[in-house]
Design an enzyme around this catalytic site. Structure first.
Site, PDB file in Angstrom:
ATOM      1  N   ASN A 130       0.836  -1.202   0.000  1.00 48.66           N
ATOM      2  CA  ASN A 130       0.000   0.000   0.000  1.00 48.66           C
ATOM      3  C   ASN A 130       0.877   1.261   0.000  1.00 48.66           C
ATOM      4  O   ASN A 130       2.069   1.188  -0.269  1.00 48.66           O
ATOM      5  CB  ASN A 130      -1.003  -0.007   1.146  1.00 48.66           C
ATOM      6  CG  ASN A 130      -2.344   0.586   0.718  1.00 48.66           C
ATOM      7  OD1 ASN A 130      -2.382   1.644   0.103  1.00 48.66           O
ATOM      8  ND2 ASN A 130      -3.418  -0.096   1.025  1.00 48.66           N
ATOM      9  N   ARG A 131       0.297   2.409   0.354  1.00 47.24           N
ATOM     10  CA  ARG A 131       0.994   3.675   0.100  1.00 47.24           C
ATOM     11  C   ARG A 131       1.705   4.238   1.323  1.00 47.24           C
ATOM     12  O   ARG A 131       1.249   4.067   2.455  1.00 47.24           O
ATOM     13  CB  ARG A 131      -0.010   4.699  -0.425  1.00 47.24           C
ATOM     14  CG  ARG A 131      -0.517   4.325  -1.811  1.00 47.24           C
ATOM     15  CD  ARG A 131      -1.591   5.248  -2.305  1.00 47.24           C
ATOM     16  NE  ARG A 131      -1.946   4.893  -3.685  1.00 47.24           N
ATOM     17  CZ  ARG A 131      -2.792   3.910  -3.986  1.00 47.24           C
ATOM     18  NH1 ARG A 131      -3.370   3.196  -3.046  1.00 47.24           N
ATOM     19  NH2 ARG A 131      -3.038   3.630  -5.256  1.00 47.24           N
ATOM     20  N   HIS A 156       3.407  -0.224  -2.672  1.00 49.75           N
ATOM     21  CA  HIS A 156       3.699  -1.664  -2.752  1.00 49.75           C
ATOM     22  C   HIS A 156       5.193  -2.001  -2.840  1.00 49.75           C
ATOM     23  O   HIS A 156       5.601  -2.883  -3.600  1.00 49.75           O
ATOM     24  CB  HIS A 156       2.970  -2.283  -3.950  1.00 49.75           C
ATOM     25  CG  HIS A 156       1.475  -2.350  -3.781  1.00 49.75           C
ATOM     26  ND1 HIS A 156       0.854  -2.448  -2.569  1.00 49.75           N
ATOM     27  CD2 HIS A 156       0.463  -2.355  -4.701  1.00 49.75           C
ATOM     28  CE1 HIS A 156      -0.466  -2.511  -2.736  1.00 49.75           C
ATOM     29  NE2 HIS A 156      -0.728  -2.438  -4.010  1.00 49.75           N
ATOM     30  N   HIS A 230      -1.999 -10.132  -3.073  1.00 50.59           N
ATOM     31  CA  HIS A 230      -2.728  -9.259  -3.994  1.00 50.59           C
ATOM     32  C   HIS A 230      -3.397 -10.027  -5.144  1.00 50.59           C
ATOM     33  O   HIS A 230      -3.250  -9.656  -6.322  1.00 50.59           O
ATOM     34  CB  HIS A 230      -1.735  -8.215  -4.530  1.00 50.59           C
ATOM     35  CG  HIS A 230      -2.333  -6.913  -4.944  1.00 50.59           C
ATOM     36  ND1 HIS A 230      -3.175  -6.778  -6.029  1.00 50.59           N
ATOM     37  CD2 HIS A 230      -2.213  -5.672  -4.429  1.00 50.59           C
ATOM     38  CE1 HIS A 230      -3.525  -5.509  -6.163  1.00 50.59           C
ATOM     39  NE2 HIS A 230      -2.956  -4.818  -5.194  1.00 50.59           N
ATOM     40  N   SER A 231      -4.146 -11.090  -4.825  1.00 44.68           N
ATOM     41  CA  SER A 231      -4.856 -11.796  -5.906  1.00 44.68           C
ATOM     42  C   SER A 231      -6.053 -10.991  -6.387  1.00 44.68           C
ATOM     43  O   SER A 231      -6.692 -10.277  -5.615  1.00 44.68           O
ATOM     44  CB  SER A 231      -5.333 -13.178  -5.421  1.00 44.68           C
ATOM     45  OG  SER A 231      -4.325 -14.133  -5.647  1.00 44.68           O
ATOM     46  N   TYR A 232      -6.337 -11.121  -7.668  1.00 41.06           N
ATOM     47  CA  TYR A 232      -7.509 -10.487  -8.290  1.00 41.06           C
ATOM     48  C   TYR A 232      -8.553 -11.588  -8.480  1.00 41.06           C
ATOM     49  O   TYR A 232      -8.383 -12.463  -9.328  1.00 41.06           O
ATOM     50  CB  TYR A 232      -7.143  -9.909  -9.667  1.00 41.06           C
ATOM     51  CG  TYR A 232      -6.384  -8.601  -9.624  1.00 41.06           C
ATOM     52  CD1 TYR A 232      -5.094  -8.521  -9.117  1.00 41.06           C
ATOM     53  CD2 TYR A 232      -6.961  -7.435 -10.109  1.00 41.06           C
ATOM     54  CE1 TYR A 232      -4.404  -7.323  -9.096  1.00 41.06           C
ATOM     55  CE2 TYR A 232      -6.282  -6.226 -10.095  1.00 41.06           C
ATOM     56  CZ  TYR A 232      -5.005  -6.181  -9.583  1.00 41.06           C
ATOM     57  OH  TYR A 232      -4.326  -4.982  -9.569  1.00 41.06           O
ATOM     58  N   ASP A 308     -11.491   1.621  -3.601  1.00 45.54           N
ATOM     59  CA  ASP A 308     -10.052   1.375  -3.473  1.00 45.54           C
ATOM     60  C   ASP A 308      -9.657   1.944  -2.114  1.00 45.54           C
ATOM     61  O   ASP A 308      -8.920   2.927  -2.028  1.00 45.54           O
ATOM     62  CB  ASP A 308      -9.302   2.062  -4.631  1.00 45.54           C
ATOM     63  CG  ASP A 308      -7.814   1.726  -4.624  1.00 45.54           C
ATOM     64  OD1 ASP A 308      -7.410   0.847  -3.828  1.00 45.54           O
ATOM     65  OD2 ASP A 308      -7.060   2.346  -5.387  1.00 45.54           O
ATOM     66  N   GLN A 347      -7.872  -3.919   2.437  1.00 50.42           N
ATOM     67  CA  GLN A 347      -7.980  -2.979   1.313  1.00 50.42           C
ATOM     68  C   GLN A 347      -8.877  -3.647   0.277  1.00 50.42           C
ATOM     69  O   GLN A 347      -8.577  -4.739  -0.218  1.00 50.42           O
ATOM     70  CB  GLN A 347      -6.601  -2.695   0.705  1.00 50.42           C
ATOM     71  CG  GLN A 347      -6.623  -1.754  -0.490  1.00 50.42           C
ATOM     72  CD  GLN A 347      -6.561  -0.261  -0.111  1.00 50.42           C
ATOM     73  OE1 GLN A 347      -6.309   0.078   1.047  1.00 50.42           O
ATOM     74  NE2 GLN A 347      -6.805   0.610  -1.065  1.00 50.42           N
ATOM     75  N   GLU A 375      -7.341  -7.388   0.064  1.00 43.68           N
ATOM     76  CA  GLU A 375      -5.969  -7.453   0.584  1.00 43.68           C
ATOM     77  C   GLU A 375      -5.945  -7.144   2.076  1.00 43.68           C
ATOM     78  O   GLU A 375      -6.071  -5.991   2.456  1.00 43.68           O
ATOM     79  CB  GLU A 375      -5.093  -6.424  -0.122  1.00 43.68           C
ATOM     80  CG  GLU A 375      -5.255  -6.332  -1.607  1.00 43.68           C
ATOM     81  CD  GLU A 375      -4.834  -4.946  -2.123  1.00 43.68           C
ATOM     82  OE1 GLU A 375      -3.856  -4.375  -1.614  1.00 43.68           O
ATOM     83  OE2 GLU A 375      -5.506  -4.438  -3.023  1.00 43.68           O
TER      84      GLU A 375
HETATM   85  C1  GLA Z   1      -3.623  -1.537  -4.714  1.00 49.93           C
HETATM   86  C2  GLA Z   1      -4.007  -0.117  -4.611  1.00 49.93           C
HETATM   87  C3  GLA Z   1      -4.627   0.368  -5.857  1.00 49.93           C
HETATM   88  C4  GLA Z   1      -3.798   0.006  -7.063  1.00 49.93           C
HETATM   89  C5  GLA Z   1      -3.524  -1.458  -7.073  1.00 49.93           C
HETATM   90  C6  GLA Z   1      -2.593  -1.855  -8.171  1.00 49.93           C
HETATM   91  O1  GLA Z   1      -4.551  -2.413  -4.326  1.00 49.93           O
HETATM   92  O2  GLA Z   1      -4.861   0.141  -3.520  1.00 49.93           O
HETATM   93  O3  GLA Z   1      -4.799   1.754  -5.798  1.00 49.93           O
HETATM   94  O4  GLA Z   1      -2.601   0.732  -7.024  1.00 49.93           O
HETATM   95  O5  GLA Z   1      -2.949  -1.872  -5.891  1.00 49.93           O
HETATM   96  O6  GLA Z   1      -2.928  -1.325  -9.387  1.00 49.93           O
END
Ligand code: GLA
Length: 409
Positions: A130-131, A156, A230-232, A308, A347, A375
């Site tokens: 994260n940030r 990340h 970080h799976s989609y 997000d 997240q 996440e």
């Molecule tokens: C995270 C962030 C998003 C984005 C994705 C990757 O989950 O919260 O803003 O940056 O990663 O694209």
């Protein structure tokens, strides 16, 4: 261990050869719990993940793809590059006319896709997921500067985060099921972070299809750590375009509003009355499209829509206990995914930034909201909030993070 009852009439008299065979059988079963021993013909020995070459990295090193599989048909493939889960197959229900397992995570067929820039498909993000605002922080009186790879902020783990490193993998048979242990040594100064960090991730697949992710880390100097998987997910299948119709429950009453650069403002805002409300008490299940149709507060014009944001997991305490974080359901197939964690936050990211520029598995082009990331992690930008759970790790301490994925099909 399997107990074979012997009828009295066929009882075999002990002889030294039988004893020797019995001793070697028992010792091989004991070994199977902690070593990668290939199981052959023993029904009760948990399967060891199989492996195959996955291609060469630009520096010539080989990446490997491991398959964790259990008899019910659940199957996960994981590569040691980025500790990335490249596929997760849910077996069909008895009444499913297709009779086929469905891959429910986004990703690529080939290693190249993962080596190129991509939005962390299936990866372990670190050292700090994260940030981090402005990519800088102060620790033990010293200022550290990290890459600002997301507008003015660090995201990340930086330009070459843990998702872009080759981990050391050890496939194992454990009494819970096949497991893959991955270890990464992140040297002092790696991406600007202090201290030599040894990070570990263990992925385990149980016979009922529970997918457990256990993350841990130690350091030799004070540092910061926040790992995230970080799976989609798209429970209708990775090729099925959108999660708009998925139902979502998030066990959170509050979320972290963010500024225009996605940094938490510091407030814990109630979800009540907002499009972020996915509480379990809602009478009608909340579908993702409600949030996707609403521009979140503070989002600059042009921001792709969808959640997000970090949610504050209900009743969280730093006791290492697993708590329910979220439940995702695809009403079409009836498949559900429940996530439990010992972390304070989740997240929820509805893949808002996917823009059809990436072609994934089976030639599928991934567009906005093609999946959802759930996440679990510590709060984003915690290092700038001394009253939030700390991301600081000191020598002698062990960072631990468990997340459990529970599926019904
Ligand atoms: C995270 C962030 C998003 C984005 C994705 C990757 O989950 O919260 O803003 O940056 O990663 O694209």
């Amino acid at each position: 261990m399997i107990m074979v009852p012997l009828r009295e009439s066929v009882m075999i008299r002990p002889c030294s050869l039988c004893l020797a065979i019995a001793v070697s059988l028992v010792s091989s079963l004991i070994r199977a719990e902690d070593k990668p021993v290939q199981s052959k013909g023993l029904v009760d020995t948990p399967p060891v993940p199989s492996s195959r070459p996955f291609g060469k990295l630009p520096d010539g090193r080989e990446a490997t793809l491991y398959t964790l599989e259990v008899p019910g048909g659940w199957r996960a493939t994981i590569t040691d590059f980025g500790a990335i889960v490249t596929s997760f197959h849910v077996p069909p229900r008895e009444d499913d006319p297709t009779g086929k397992p469905v891959d429910v995570v986004l990703g690529f067929d080939l290693l190249d896709g993962y080596v190129a820039v991509h939005p962390y498909f299936g990866a372990i993000c670190g050292r700090c997921a994260n940030r981090i605002a402005r990519g800088e922080f102060v620790l033990a009186g010293k200022t550290y500067r990290l890459a600002t790879n997301n507008g003015p902020n660090h995201l990340h783990g930086g330009l070459k985060g843990f998702d872009k490193k080759l981990w050391k993998a050890t496939p194992k048979a454990t009494d819970r099921g096949p497991a893959l242990e991955l270890e990464l040594v992140s040297p002092d100064g790696d991406e600007g972070y202090p201290g030599r960090l040894v990070a570990k991730v263990v992925y385990t697949l149980t016979p009922s299809g529970e997918f457990i992710v256990e993350m841990s880390a130690t350091t030799d100097e004070p540092t910061i750590v926040n790992l995230a998987h970080h799976s989609y997910w798209n429970l209708a299948g990775q090729a099925s375009a959108s999660i708009k119709d998925h139902e979502l429950v998030v066990h959170a009453d509050r979320y972290l509003p963010v500024d225009a650069t996605s940094i938490p403002t510091g407030a814990f805002a109630p979800v009540e009355g907002t499009s972020f409300d996915f509480r379990p008490e809602r009478k009608t299940p909340s579908r993702c499209f409600r949030a996707i149709e609403t521009l979140p507060p503070n989002a600059p014009p042009g921001t792709p829509r969808g959640v997000d944001h970090a949610y504050v997991i209900r009743d969280w305490r730093p006791d290492g206990e697993l708590r329910r974080a979220a439940v995702l359901r695809d009403p079409g197939s009836g498949r559900t995914l429940e996530i439990l964690t010992d972390q304070p936050s989740i997240q929820v990211y509805m893949a808002n930034f996917l823009d059809r520029s990436l072609t994934g598995k089976d030639g599928v082009v991934y567009g906005p909201n093609a999946a959802i990331c759930l996440e679990t992690q510590n709060f984003p930008d915690s290092i700038h909030h001394p009253d939030w759970p700390s991301v600081r790790l000191d020598p002698g301490q062990t960072y631990r993070h468990t997340m459990v994925h529970r599926f019904t099909r």
